[in-house]
Design an enzyme around this catalytic site. Structure first.
Site, mmCIF file in Angstrom:
data_model
loop_
_atom_site.group_PDB
_atom_site.id
_atom_site.type_symbol
_atom_site.label_atom_id
_atom_site.label_comp_id
_atom_site.label_asym_id
_atom_site.label_seq_id
_atom_site.Cartn_x
_atom_site.Cartn_y
_atom_site.Cartn_z
ATOM 1 C CE LYS A 205 -3.926 2.069 0.518
ATOM 2 N NZ LYS A 205 -4.787 2.043 -0.674
ATOM 3 C CE LYS A 241 16.372 7.210 6.086
ATOM 4 N NZ LYS A 241 17.054 6.042 6.666
ATOM 5 N NE ARG A 296 22.833 0.094 5.147
ATOM 6 C CZ ARG A 296 22.219 1.256 5.298
ATOM 7 N NH1 ARG A 296 22.657 2.118 6.199
ATOM 8 N NH2 ARG A 296 21.167 1.571 4.597
HETATM 9 P P1 ADP Z 1 15.277 2.233 0.151
HETATM 10 O O1 ADP Z 1 15.674 0.988 0.851
HETATM 11 O O2 ADP Z 1 15.486 2.177 -1.319
HETATM 12 O O3 ADP Z 1 15.822 3.473 0.791
HETATM 13 P P2 ADP Z 1 12.751 2.342 1.557
HETATM 14 O O4 ADP Z 1 11.879 1.144 1.542
HETATM 15 O O5 ADP Z 1 13.574 2.590 2.781
HETATM 16 O O6 ADP Z 1 13.689 2.314 0.254
HETATM 17 O O7 ADP Z 1 11.896 3.639 1.265
HETATM 18 C C1 ADP Z 1 12.506 4.900 1.100
HETATM 19 C C2 ADP Z 1 11.465 5.991 1.196
HETATM 20 O O8 ADP Z 1 10.440 5.801 0.222
HETATM 21 C C3 ADP Z 1 10.735 6.057 2.512
HETATM 22 O O9 ADP Z 1 11.429 6.775 3.486
HETATM 23 C C4 ADP Z 1 9.435 6.765 2.097
HETATM 24 O O10 ADP Z 1 9.646 8.158 1.973
HETATM 25 C C5 ADP Z 1 9.175 6.208 0.721
HETATM 26 N N1 ADP Z 1 8.272 5.032 0.797
HETATM 27 C C6 ADP Z 1 8.637 3.733 0.813
HETATM 28 N N2 ADP Z 1 7.555 2.930 0.917
HETATM 29 C C7 ADP Z 1 6.481 3.710 0.966
HETATM 30 C C8 ADP Z 1 5.053 3.477 1.080
HETATM 31 N N3 ADP Z 1 4.546 2.254 1.153
HETATM 32 N N4 ADP Z 1 4.236 4.559 1.111
HETATM 33 C C9 ADP Z 1 4.749 5.813 1.039
HETATM 34 N N5 ADP Z 1 6.057 6.111 0.923
HETATM 35 C C10 ADP Z 1 6.934 5.072 0.888
#
Ligand code: ADP
Length: 450
Positions: A205, A241, A296
């Site tokens: 979602k 970030k 990590r």
């Molecule tokens: P990565 O491992 O590539 O950094 P993440 O799964 O940590 O990817 O997601 C990075 C960012 O993407 C999150 O901090 C958020 O801002 C956005 N994001 C990821 N999944 C969702 C989601 N289901 N709904 C809304 N935003 C998402």
């Protein structure tokens, strides 16, 4: 007492994190070996380590990702352990295995645990089984666009397609309706295959305006786990970030206690060791759902170090020496004050184009409650080959307002000449009334830049 005592550790990384790990080793009385590419010959991690070995040309595939060169460097210098930092080989289970089979301790979780957490839909299934709330989504890897369509229909649009092996915000696609799905599925698969050498996708979602909140953990080799509070990481651009803080204004004490309890159980059950982060998304109602585990140390670990008083990198090394968490931690965990980190990147603050080159003038802020983690210095050259992080500026205050004010004054005393940096962008963020009031989500930067 540790069951082993490291005499020498090799740091399989570069930049500020290599310097950070060297600092931890120095405090523990451990000798260090730096490895470097030809582009990093004059980097400060090379200077501060007791020994340094060139492992190849600038391109990371032939240096910092070259497992054979790194393991040979470790063997020649006779180290006891390798610290992988973040990025590069830090979450590469195969590398952790090679270290183990060469009799070198990998400072991180076991290859089995890295594999479990590194395959995102597997980590999701594991966490769901352990009672951690997870966003609705596919059960495993999606075998076809048709299967994705079926799953998306059952959970409702929008959904997000993600790479199983993903990282760094790549390979993700937001799907707003069934008509877009097949095309975006093909794109995401292609991008995932190219970036992570696995085209596997899953979906979940998509939340419109979530906060990104993550919990820091430490786990020893005897099943003891401690959760060191959370970090608020919603200030991001294109899923990267920019500014992080701890604690998060959005997390209540009760929520922190509840999530920490369920995570402690889940992490212990997984056999996790070393430091790690469990990332969550928070929806508008304040509900937290699991997103992924980073097996990590993370870029933003210093904010947690400020509010807990715990040295996360030294803890990683001591855990790898076989020490118990209860001997490593100073006493019952207490979260005090507030900390903020600004990532100072070598990039144009308006266009976000990377800005490598020579730093002609460099002055670091200091004073009470200010920390700078960097590898840079006056006259150093920021190479174009790696990520653009030049420094991390972290401030601590007795409360959030003091941490913000301190960050504003520290940024005003941080001078970097010769290249562009993200300092002006951070000043804009910190001056924003919504940021100051804590009213933001992952869409904040996009709104700010409009
Ligand atoms: P990565 O491992 O590539 O950094 P993440 O799964 O940590 O990817 O997601 C990075 C960012 O993407 C999150 O901090 C958020 O801002 C956005 N994001 C990821 N999944 C969702 C989601 N289901 N709904 C809304 N935003 C998402």
């Amino acid at each position: 007492m540790p069951s082993v005592r490291f005499n020498k550790v090799l740091i399989a990384n570069r930049g500020e994190i290599a310097v950070r790990v060297i600092a931890a080793c120095k405090e523990l009385g451990i000798q260090t070996v730096a490895v470097y590419s030809e582009a990093d010959r004059y980097s400060s991690h090379v200077r501060f380590a007791d020994q340094a070995i060139c492992i190849g040309p600038a391109k990371s595939a032939r240096s910092y990702l070259d497992q054979a060169s790194i393991v040979s460097a470790a063997e020649i210098t006779n180290v006891d352990a390798i610290h992988p930092g973040y990025g590069f080989l830090s979450e590469n289970a195969g590398f952790a295995e090679v270290c183990e089979s060469s009799g070198i301790k990998f400072i991180g979780p076991s290859p089995r645990v890295i594999r479990l957490m590194g395959v995102k839909e597997r980590a999701r299934a594991f966490m769901r089984e352990m009672g951690v709330p997870v966003l609705p989504g596919s059960e495993g890897v999606l075998n076809s666009p048709e299967e994705a369509l079926e799953t998306a229909e059952s959970i409702g649009y929008p959904v997000i397609l993600k790479a199983s092996a993903g990282g760094g915000g790549r390979g993700m696609r937001i799907v707003n309706g069934p008509g877009e799905l097949a095309g975006l599925f093909a794109q995401a698969q292609q991008e995932a295959g190219a970036a992570f050498s696995s085209p596997d996708l899953y979906l979940e979602k998509y939340l419109a305006a979530p906060r990104h909140i993550e919990f820091q953990l430490l786990a020893d080799e005897y099943g003891d786990v401690e959760i060191l509070g959370e970090r608020e990481c919603s200030i991001q651009r294109r899923h990267q970030k920019l500014l992080e803080e701890s604690p998060s204004l959005a997390v209540t004490d009760e929520q922190r206690r509840e999530i920490s309890a369920v995570l402690r159980k889940a992490i212990a059950a997984s056999g996790y060791t070393s430091a790690g982060t469990v990332e969550f998304l928070m929806d508008e109602t304040g509900k937290l759902t699991f997103m992924e585990v980073n097996a990590r140390v993370q870029v933003e670990h210093p904010v947690t170090e400020f509010v807990t008083g715990i040295d996360i990198v030294k803890s990683q090394i001591r855990i790898a020496q076989g020490e118990r968490l209860r001997d490593i931690l100073p006493g019952p965990l207490e979260l005090r004050g507030h900390a903020i980190e600004c990532r100072i990147n070598a990039e144009n603050p308006d266009t976000f184009q990377p800005s490598p080159g020579r730093i002609t003038g460099f002055h670091l802020p200091g004073g009470i409650g200010v920390r700078v983690d960097t590898w840079a210095y006056t006259d150093c050259v920021i190479p174009p080959y790696y990520d653009s992080l030049v420094a991390k500026l972290i401030t601590y205050g007795s409360d959030r307002q003091e941490a913000i004010r301190r960050m504003q004054r520290a940024l005003s005393m941080f001078i970097v000449e010769g290249i562009y940096t993200s300092i002006p962008l951070h000043q804009r963020i910190l001056a924003d009334p919504d940021f100051q009031a804590g009213r933001f989500d992952t869409g904040f930067i996009q709104r700010l830049l409009k």
